[in-house]
Write an enzyme that holds these catalytic residues in place. Structure first.
Site, short mmCIF file in Angstrom:
data_model
loop_
_atom_site.label_atom_id
_atom_site.label_comp_id
_atom_site.label_asym_id
_atom_site.label_seq_id
_atom_site.Cartn_x
_atom_site.Cartn_y
_atom_site.Cartn_z
N LYS A 122 0.88 -1.18 0.00
CA LYS A 122 0.00 0.00 0.00
C LYS A 122 0.91 1.21 0.00
O LYS A 122 2.06 1.13 0.43
CB LYS A 122 -0.88 0.02 1.25
CG LYS A 122 -2.09 0.90 1.11
CD LYS A 122 -3.21 0.17 0.39
CE LYS A 122 -4.37 1.05 0.05
NZ LYS A 122 -5.50 0.23 -0.46
N ASP A 162 -6.92 4.13 -4.76
CA ASP A 162 -7.64 3.99 -3.48
C ASP A 162 -8.29 5.35 -3.26
O ASP A 162 -8.52 6.09 -4.24
CB ASP A 162 -6.68 3.59 -2.35
CG ASP A 162 -7.40 3.12 -1.08
OD1 ASP A 162 -7.83 1.97 -1.03
OD2 ASP A 162 -7.57 3.94 -0.14
P1 NDP Z 1 -12.94 7.67 -3.38
O1 NDP Z 1 -11.89 8.66 -3.14
O2 NDP Z 1 -13.45 7.45 -4.76
O3 NDP Z 1 -14.21 7.97 -2.47
C1 NDP Z 1 -14.10 8.03 -1.09
C2 NDP Z 1 -15.45 8.39 -0.50
O4 NDP Z 1 -15.39 8.19 0.91
C3 NDP Z 1 -15.84 9.84 -0.72
O5 NDP Z 1 -17.23 9.95 -0.74
C4 NDP Z 1 -15.24 10.50 0.52
O6 NDP Z 1 -15.84 11.74 0.88
C5 NDP Z 1 -15.52 9.48 1.58
N1 NDP Z 1 -14.50 9.57 2.64
C6 NDP Z 1 -13.17 9.47 2.50
N2 NDP Z 1 -12.56 9.68 3.67
C7 NDP Z 1 -13.53 9.92 4.56
C8 NDP Z 1 -13.53 10.21 5.92
N3 NDP Z 1 -12.39 10.29 6.63
N4 NDP Z 1 -14.74 10.38 6.53
C9 NDP Z 1 -15.89 10.29 5.83
N5 NDP Z 1 -15.95 10.04 4.51
C10 NDP Z 1 -14.79 9.85 3.90
O7 NDP Z 1 -12.39 6.29 -2.76
P2 NDP Z 1 -12.86 4.80 -3.04
O8 NDP Z 1 -14.31 4.75 -3.30
O9 NDP Z 1 -11.92 4.20 -3.99
O10 NDP Z 1 -12.55 4.14 -1.61
C11 NDP Z 1 -13.54 4.01 -0.59
C12 NDP Z 1 -13.13 2.90 0.36
O11 NDP Z 1 -13.02 1.66 -0.37
C13 NDP Z 1 -11.77 3.07 1.05
O12 NDP Z 1 -11.84 2.51 2.33
C14 NDP Z 1 -10.83 2.23 0.19
O13 NDP Z 1 -9.69 1.81 0.91
C15 NDP Z 1 -11.74 1.07 -0.15
N6 NDP Z 1 -11.38 0.27 -1.31
C16 NDP Z 1 -11.21 0.85 -2.53
C17 NDP Z 1 -10.90 0.06 -3.62
C18 NDP Z 1 -10.81 0.62 -4.99
O14 NDP Z 1 -10.66 -0.16 -5.93
N7 NDP Z 1 -10.91 1.93 -5.19
C19 NDP Z 1 -10.67 -1.38 -3.49
C20 NDP Z 1 -10.96 -1.89 -2.16
C21 NDP Z 1 -11.27 -1.07 -1.13
P3 NDP Z 1 -15.05 13.11 0.59
O15 NDP Z 1 -15.17 13.31 -0.89
O16 NDP Z 1 -15.76 14.13 1.40
O17 NDP Z 1 -13.64 12.91 1.03
O1 2IT Z 2 -7.83 -1.73 -1.10
C1 2IT Z 2 -7.71 -2.21 -2.25
O2 2IT Z 2 -7.81 -3.41 -2.47
C2 2IT Z 2 -7.47 -1.28 -3.35
N1 2IT Z 2 -7.43 -0.07 -3.13
C3 2IT Z 2 -7.21 -1.80 -4.74
C4 2IT Z 2 -5.81 -2.29 -4.89
C5 2IT Z 2 -5.42 -2.69 -6.28
O3 2IT Z 2 -4.24 -2.99 -6.45
O4 2IT Z 2 -6.26 -2.72 -7.19
#
Ligand code: NDP
Ligand code: 2IT
Length: 449
Positions: A122, A162
């Site tokens: 990460k 992420d």
């Molecule tokens: P994005 O940046 O696309 O979206 C994040 C969302 O979560 C936004 O709506 C954001 O609001 C909100 N958010 C972020 N931080 C906080 C906080 N501290 N408190 C409240 N709301 C918050 O990220 P992703 O959708 O990619 O990621 C969301 C989650 O999914 C994370 O935990 C990530 O680790 C996990 N994840 C993502 C993967 C991926 O492929 N992208 C894979 C597996 C897991 P705001 O805009 O106000 O910050």
């Molecule tokens: O938390 C996760 O699994 C991710 N943000 C995606 C990682 C990846 O290599 O696609």
């Protein structure tokens, strides 16, 4: 276990999120260690909590006003036993060593569950993309890659997105890597489809979390049809979670961002979801604007310091936390159960506090922890790597079929491991044990390295 955690706390002082993630796994794998003294002897667990390598770097860049800005960049390569290091980059002001170490720690087990050959990593930065121009984001990404490029590579370490890192950021980083290395390779995943990205990668995490929920529901002969769902976040994972729930006949009534949440009792339709995608991905606006446009929806601001999140206090069947870590505490978990929620599929990483997890497990909620339920994202990243190596690209249908098969297989691995170790239906133990055993066997075979 107590002794192990005391040692961990002494080596990683104050790293609350990291210690939280470790403690859950340590608890789950005790019976595995009892059955496999060879894992104890080879100090497998002790090695798993010590990253193989941590890179920390200065990331200087010049903003639009001509001022010099400095951020801190990280890459944590935690475990390379089963494949090249793999995991996302997070750009968010809260990023620190504890958060990235917890994410890397979780990632190694998640990646082991996917059935694909990927180690765990990460990285990221405390850079805040919010309010920055495209030019500033590009300058930052280029500066970050000017350091990180020497530590990654298609057979070494393959970063992805992420929080705060999507197609735009991956593009700027890929461009700089290619220029420095003079090679067009699959060094990052989540690329645009015109330049080596896989179809379905943007959708994969959200779709996967819903497929995982469907698998859990299948154990009770139920489907997503007609289920009322609470979704948090409104970014990549949340958006495609909503899309898949709608496709499978469910109804979504909430979305959020870090400022507040909307409750739309009539349901977020396809048209409303298109609006959210435009609002969040193009205009980079706030979720509050949803309630300005759709007047039946109610917007409630959330104070980051408050105890509990009212988003989790609505009548529903399923919850898909898709924002960030520790967004469901004990109070929220009790509210969810009280309101009839019996399926929780975690799109986010570690969104539930240990108190919350205990309540879900205790109340026999179908609870899919992040490292299993959100593994669809990294799985399709793995499939992007495969396509890049073959210099081919597969159709949507092909990738989606692979994704569904992988999510089924992860679900099966969790169910089987939980059963084998005497806690049937406990997906937390199932995911931790199945992931752990795969890595442990690889580490044992490869000697003390
Ligand atoms: P994005 O940046 O696309 O979206 C994040 C969302 O979560 C936004 O709506 C954001 O609001 C909100 N958010 C972020 N931080 C906080 C906080 N501290 N408190 C409240 N709301 C918050 O990220 P992703 O959708 O990619 O990621 C969301 C989650 O999914 C994370 O935990 C990530 O680790 C996990 N994840 C993502 C993967 C991926 O492929 N992208 C894979 C597996 C897991 P705001 O805009 O106000 O910050
Ligand atoms: O938390 C996760 O699994 C991710 N943000 C995606 C990682 C990846 O290599 O696609």
């Amino acid at each position: 276990m107590k002794e192990f955690m005391t040692m961990c706390e002494a080596c990683n002082p104050g790293e609350m999120e990291f210690l939280q993630a470790v403690s859950e796994v340590v608890e789950s794998v005790q019976p595995v260690l009892d059955r496999h003294p060879e894992y104890r002897k080879a100090k497998i667990l002790e090695r798993m909590v010590e990253p193989e390598r941590i890179i920390i770097c200065r990331v200087p860049w010049v903003d639009d006003k001509g001022e010099v800005q400095i951020n801190r960049g990280y890459r944590i390569q935690i475990n390379g036993a089963i494949g090249p290091y793999k995991g996302g980059f997070r750009f968010h002001p809260s990023v620190n060593m504890s958060i990235l170490k917890f994410l890397a720690f979780e990632q190694q087990f998640k990646n082991a569950l996917t059935t694909l050959p990927m180690g765990g990593a990460k990285g990221g930065s405390n850079f805040d993309p919010k309010g920055k121009s495209d030019n500033e984001v590009m300058k930052f990404c280029q500066s970050f890659m000017m350091e990180i490029w020497r530590h990654i590579g298609p057979d070494t370490d393959v970063p992805a997105g992420d929080i705060g890192v999507g197609r735009r950021e991956i593009g700027y980083m890929f461009g700089m890597y290619k220029k420095l290395k003079n090679e067009f390779t699959g060094v990052l995943t989540g690329k645009g489809r015109e330049w080596g990205g896989s179809l379905i990668r943007p959708e994969a995490t959200g779709y996967g979390a819903v497929y995982f929920a469907s698998e859990m529901l299948g154990t009770r002969n139920e489907t997503m049809e007609g289920k009322i769902c609470l979704v948090s976040g409104s970014g990549n994972v949340a958006q495609f979670t909503v899309e898949k729930i709608l496709e499978l006949g469910g109804k979504v009534v909430t979305l959020s961002d870090s400022s507040g949440y909307i409750y739309d009792e009539s349901g977020i339709t396809r048209e409303k979801l298109d609006y959210v995608m435009q609002l969040k991905n193009v205009e980079r606006g706030r979720i509050k604007e949803y309630a300005d446009k759709y007047r039946d929806a109610v917007y409630t601001p959330i104070d980051p310091g408050q105890d509990g999140n009212p988003l989790w206090n609505h009548k529903a069947h399923c919850a898909f936390p898709s924002a960030t870590q520790n967004e469901i505490n004990g109070k929220d978990a009790s509210n969810l159960v009280k309101n009839g929620v019996y399926v929780v599929s975690e799109g986010a990483n570690m969104p539930t506090t240990p108190e919350g997890v205990e309540i879900f497990v205790d109340k026999k909620v179908l609870y899919g922890p992040g490292k299993a339920a959100n593994a669809g994202g990294v799985s399709v990243s793995g499939l992007e790597m495969t396509q890049n190596s073959m210099r081919m690209s597969w159709s949507r249908e092909e990738v989606d079929a692979h994704l569904q098969k992988i999510m089924k297989s992860i679900h099966r691995a969790c169910v089987d491991a939980a059963m084998e170790y005497g806690t049937p239906g406990n997906y937390v133990n199932g995911a931790n044990i199945a992931g752990f055993v795969k890595i442990a066997e690889a580490m044992l075979a490869q000697g003390i390295v």
